[in-house]
Design a protein around this motif. Sequence first.
Motif, PDB file in Angstrom:
ATOM      1  N   ASN A 163       0.855  -1.189   0.000  1.00  0.00           N
ATOM      2  CA  ASN A 163       0.000   0.000   0.000  1.00  0.00           C
ATOM      3  C   ASN A 163       0.889   1.237   0.000  1.00  0.00           C
ATOM      4  O   ASN A 163       1.218   1.788   1.039  1.00  0.00           O
ATOM      5  N   ASP A 164       1.280   1.675  -1.189  1.00  0.00           N
ATOM      6  CA  ASP A 164       2.326   2.697  -1.328  1.00  0.00           C
ATOM      7  C   ASP A 164       1.920   3.763  -2.344  1.00  0.00           C
ATOM      8  O   ASP A 164       2.451   3.815  -3.459  1.00  0.00           O
ATOM      9  N   PRO A 165       0.960   4.635  -1.979  1.00  0.00           N
ATOM     10  CA  PRO A 165       0.509   5.653  -2.941  1.00  0.00           C
ATOM     11  C   PRO A 165       1.606   6.630  -3.349  1.00  0.00           C
ATOM     12  O   PRO A 165       1.511   7.260  -4.412  1.00  0.00           O
ATOM     13  N   ASP A 166       2.653   6.780  -2.527  1.00  0.00           N
ATOM     14  CA  ASP A 166       3.759   7.682  -2.862  1.00  0.00           C
ATOM     15  C   ASP A 166       4.796   7.032  -3.770  1.00  0.00           C
ATOM     16  O   ASP A 166       5.776   7.682  -4.165  1.00  0.00           O
ATOM     17  N   ARG A 167       4.616   5.752  -4.054  1.00  0.00           N
ATOM     18  CA  ARG A 167       5.480   5.013  -4.977  1.00  0.00           C
ATOM     19  C   ARG A 167       6.951   5.040  -4.536  1.00  0.00           C
ATOM     20  O   ARG A 167       7.860   5.260  -5.340  1.00  0.00           O
ATOM     21  N   LEU A 168       7.182   4.828  -3.254  1.00  0.00           N
ATOM     22  CA  LEU A 168       8.529   4.896  -2.690  1.00  0.00           C
ATOM     23  C   LEU A 168       9.323   3.614  -2.903  1.00  0.00           C
ATOM     24  O   LEU A 168      10.512   3.668  -3.237  1.00  0.00           O
ATOM     25  N   LEU A 169       8.668   2.464  -2.700  1.00  0.00           N
ATOM     26  CA  LEU A 169       9.414   1.211  -2.655  1.00  0.00           C
ATOM     27  C   LEU A 169       9.780   0.679  -4.034  1.00  0.00           C
ATOM     28  O   LEU A 169      10.949   0.674  -4.414  1.00  0.00           O
ATOM     29  N   VAL A 170       8.791   0.234  -4.768  1.00  0.00           N
ATOM     30  CA  VAL A 170       9.077  -0.424  -6.050  1.00  0.00           C
ATOM     31  C   VAL A 170       9.516   0.588  -7.098  1.00  0.00           C
ATOM     32  O   VAL A 170      10.617   0.495  -7.664  1.00  0.00           O
ATOM     33  N   GLU A 171       8.669   1.558  -7.370  1.00  0.00           N
ATOM     34  CA  GLU A 171       8.999   2.528  -8.412  1.00  0.00           C
ATOM     35  C   GLU A 171      10.217   3.364  -8.028  1.00  0.00           C
ATOM     36  O   GLU A 171      11.070   3.662  -8.876  1.00  0.00           O
ATOM     37  N   GLY A 172      10.316   3.730  -6.735  1.00  0.00           N
ATOM     38  CA  GLY A 172      11.473   4.501  -6.279  1.00  0.00           C
ATOM     39  C   GLY A 172      12.774   3.739  -6.427  1.00  0.00           C
ATOM     40  O   GLY A 172      13.800   4.297  -6.849  1.00  0.00           O
ATOM     41  N   THR A 173      12.729   2.443  -6.104  1.00  0.00           N
ATOM     42  CA  THR A 173      13.913   1.600  -6.292  1.00  0.00           C
ATOM     43  C   THR A 173      14.269   1.503  -7.763  1.00  0.00           C
ATOM     44  O   THR A 173      15.446   1.552  -8.147  1.00  0.00           O
ATOM     45  N   GLY A 174      13.248   1.385  -8.603  1.00  0.00           N
ATOM     46  CA  GLY A 174      13.494   1.307 -10.045  1.00  0.00           C
ATOM     47  C   GLY A 174      14.171   2.547 -10.584  1.00  0.00           C
ATOM     48  O   GLY A 174      15.129   2.461 -11.378  1.00  0.00           O
ATOM     49  N   ASP A 175      13.700   3.706 -10.164  1.00  0.00           N
ATOM     50  CA  ASP A 175      14.327   4.953 -10.611  1.00  0.00           C
ATOM     51  C   ASP A 175      15.793   4.995 -10.197  1.00  0.00           C
ATOM     52  O   ASP A 175      16.670   5.397 -10.978  1.00  0.00           O
ATOM     53  N   ALA A 176      16.057   4.561  -8.957  1.00  0.00           N
ATOM     54  CA  ALA A 176      17.427   4.613  -8.437  1.00  0.00           C
ATOM     55  C   ALA A 176      18.341   3.616  -9.134  1.00  0.00           C
ATOM     56  O   ALA A 176      19.486   3.939  -9.461  1.00  0.00           O
ATOM     57  N   VAL A 177      17.863   2.409  -9.364  1.00  0.00           N
ATOM     58  CA  VAL A 177      18.722   1.386  -9.968  1.00  0.00           C
ATOM     59  C   VAL A 177      19.048   1.727 -11.422  1.00  0.00           C
ATOM     60  O   VAL A 177      20.176   1.518 -11.897  1.00  0.00           O
ATOM     61  N   LYS A 178      18.099   2.298 -12.127  1.00  0.00           N
ATOM     62  CA  LYS A 178      18.372   2.676 -13.525  1.00  0.00           C
ATOM     63  C   LYS A 178      19.286   3.892 -13.593  1.00  0.00           C
ATOM     64  O   LYS A 178      20.149   3.979 -14.481  1.00  0.00           O
ATOM     65  N   ALA A 179      19.136   4.803 -12.643  1.00  0.00           N
ATOM     66  CA  ALA A 179      20.025   5.973 -12.601  1.00  0.00           C
ATOM     67  C   ALA A 179      21.456   5.585 -12.257  1.00  0.00           C
ATOM     68  O   ALA A 179      22.405   6.278 -12.638  1.00  0.00           O
ATOM     69  N   SER A 180      21.620   4.456 -11.552  1.00  0.00           N
ATOM     70  CA  SER A 180      22.962   4.020 -11.146  1.00  0.00           C
ATOM     71  C   SER A 180      23.768   3.434 -12.300  1.00  0.00           C
ATOM     72  O   SER A 180      24.978   3.248 -12.185  1.00  0.00           O
ATOM     73  N   GLY A 181      23.094   3.117 -13.396  1.00  0.00           N
ATOM     74  CA  GLY A 181      23.785   2.563 -14.551  1.00  0.00           C
ATOM     75  C   GLY A 181      23.988   1.066 -14.498  1.00  0.00           C
ATOM     76  O   GLY A 181      24.672   0.495 -15.370  1.00  0.00           O
ATOM     77  N   LYS A 183      23.569  -2.731 -15.205  1.00  0.00           N
ATOM     78  CA  LYS A 183      23.044  -3.419 -16.377  1.00  0.00           C
ATOM     79  C   LYS A 183      21.994  -4.451 -15.973  1.00  0.00           C
ATOM     80  O   LYS A 183      22.077  -5.052 -14.906  1.00  0.00           O
ATOM     81  N   PRO A 184      21.002  -4.688 -16.811  1.00  0.00           N
ATOM     82  CA  PRO A 184      19.989  -5.712 -16.508  1.00  0.00           C
ATOM     83  C   PRO A 184      20.616  -7.099 -16.382  1.00  0.00           C
ATOM     84  O   PRO A 184      21.616  -7.407 -17.049  1.00  0.00           O
ATOM     85  N   CYS A 185      20.010  -7.934 -15.533  1.00  0.00           N
ATOM     86  CA  CYS A 185      20.456  -9.327 -15.433  1.00  0.00           C
ATOM     87  C   CYS A 185      19.667 -10.227 -16.377  1.00  0.00           C
ATOM     88  O   CYS A 185      20.058 -11.373 -16.626  1.00  0.00           O
ATOM     89  N   TYR A 186      18.556  -9.731 -16.891  1.00  0.00           N
ATOM     90  CA  TYR A 186      17.846 -10.401 -17.973  1.00  0.00           C
ATOM     91  C   TYR A 186      16.985  -9.382 -18.700  1.00  0.00           C
ATOM     92  O   TYR A 186      16.596  -8.354 -18.147  1.00  0.00           O
ATOM     93  N   ASP A 187      16.697  -9.681 -19.953  1.00  0.00           N
ATOM     94  CA  ASP A 187      15.923  -8.766 -20.787  1.00  0.00           C
ATOM     95  C   ASP A 187      15.467  -9.536 -22.012  1.00  0.00           C
ATOM     96  O   ASP A 187      16.291 -10.046 -22.777  1.00  0.00           O
TER      97      ASP A 187
END
Length: 450
Positions: A163-181, A183-187
């Motif tokens: 229950n995360d209306p501020d999108r802190l956990l999943v989406e926030g982690t996603g923004d941070a991991v992609k900004a870190s550069g 590479k994906p482990c699968y695609d």
Amino acid sequence: MKNFSKYGISVPEILLPKNIETATWSVVACDQFTQDRDYWKNVEKTAEGKNSTLNIILPEVYLNDADKPARIEKVKKTMAEYISNGVFENPKKEFIYIERTTAYGRVRHGLMAAIDLDTYEWKPFSKALIRATEATILERIPPRMEIRRGAPIESPHIMLLVNDPDRLLVEGTGDAVKASGVKPCYDGKLMQNSGSITGWPVCSDDLLDKVEGAMSKIASKNTDADGDVFMFAVGDGNHSLATAKAIWDEVKLNNGGKKLEDGTVTVPQGFENHNARYALIEIVNIFDTGLTFEPIHRVLFKIAPSGLIDAIKAELGGSVTEIASKQELSDKVKASNASFGFVYTENGSQKYMLLETPVKELAVARIQPVIDEYLKAQNADKEQIDYIHGTDEVFRLGAKEETVSILLPPVAKDSFFATINSRGPLPRKSFSMGEADEKRFYLECRKLFD
């Protein structure tokens, strides 16, 4: 490595196959397309000759077949072979951030993690960190226990809602991991035209700090007046998670654990970090823009449609109208809070009927008890009802003789957690997160029993 235990979570050691080909390795959850053997035959053709999660699951379309014991034995043998034959890379201790693009163009975001099964409870009105959202059908657990008991590895289709209306956990982690550069482990693409999937490892100290900070804020916002934290709700795979808990309790009891008056089992010495204590899951934000809440529809076999409709109308009230087309029926049900569509064949003619009711509560919570009572009055057995994902499948089955399909209206997101917290689990098979081919695909694995 940070400690996430107070949130019911741990960082798993994830197994991924070498040179992963998602289009053949990944298959949809075993409890999908349970009335469509052609779907699973096509999956077999796609995966033929390839390493695939198809070979380490039992699709439930085959659950009542005579060769089930042989299938289960083969599943466990294949799991062991995949480990001994070097199919997997070395395990990596990490979360995985996931973006899944479905065939409908929706992008769903997830965070792969492991949960402590001692912080999960499926029984009604539990105040555990992790709770069931729907009633658990006990007879569905033993067949799955046969597969998990002693299994060398697990691969999950379990999805937990946060229950995360501020999108802190999943989406926030996603923004941070992609900004870190990183590479994906699968695609890659998923089979049967089911879209694509990409996963990024989440293992650096900075990223783990961000995950922990988000969980802390979510926990504080989801704490009730009694101090009980409702951290996660089971969105998909409740019976698989209940199975995992049953196996963990079995392991504890077989190794000196004691069953207490409240039904919990103590952890025997030396088993505090046993692999069976944990289950691999994907966390999804209930407010994810790519997550649709679809009702799970009903299909009944060898039941008179008119009698069923009359019984539901008598209990719920409202009016019945014949609709000209399946599209119109689907649109009217989807646009409502408590209207139901009925699809069946009568004297060779296809019928589409709409029951509009004045019900204010969650619709499935009102209709399921009526269906149960009607089936009981008809002396129907449990095999005369099934639970169907996807409107196309509802109309396909409703076109058959001696079959009536029931379309259910959507489920609201904004009051979902509050409803579970105050009223306990919804009736069995109340909702589905997306259409059938949007369900979680098996992909990541984790060692379970040696």
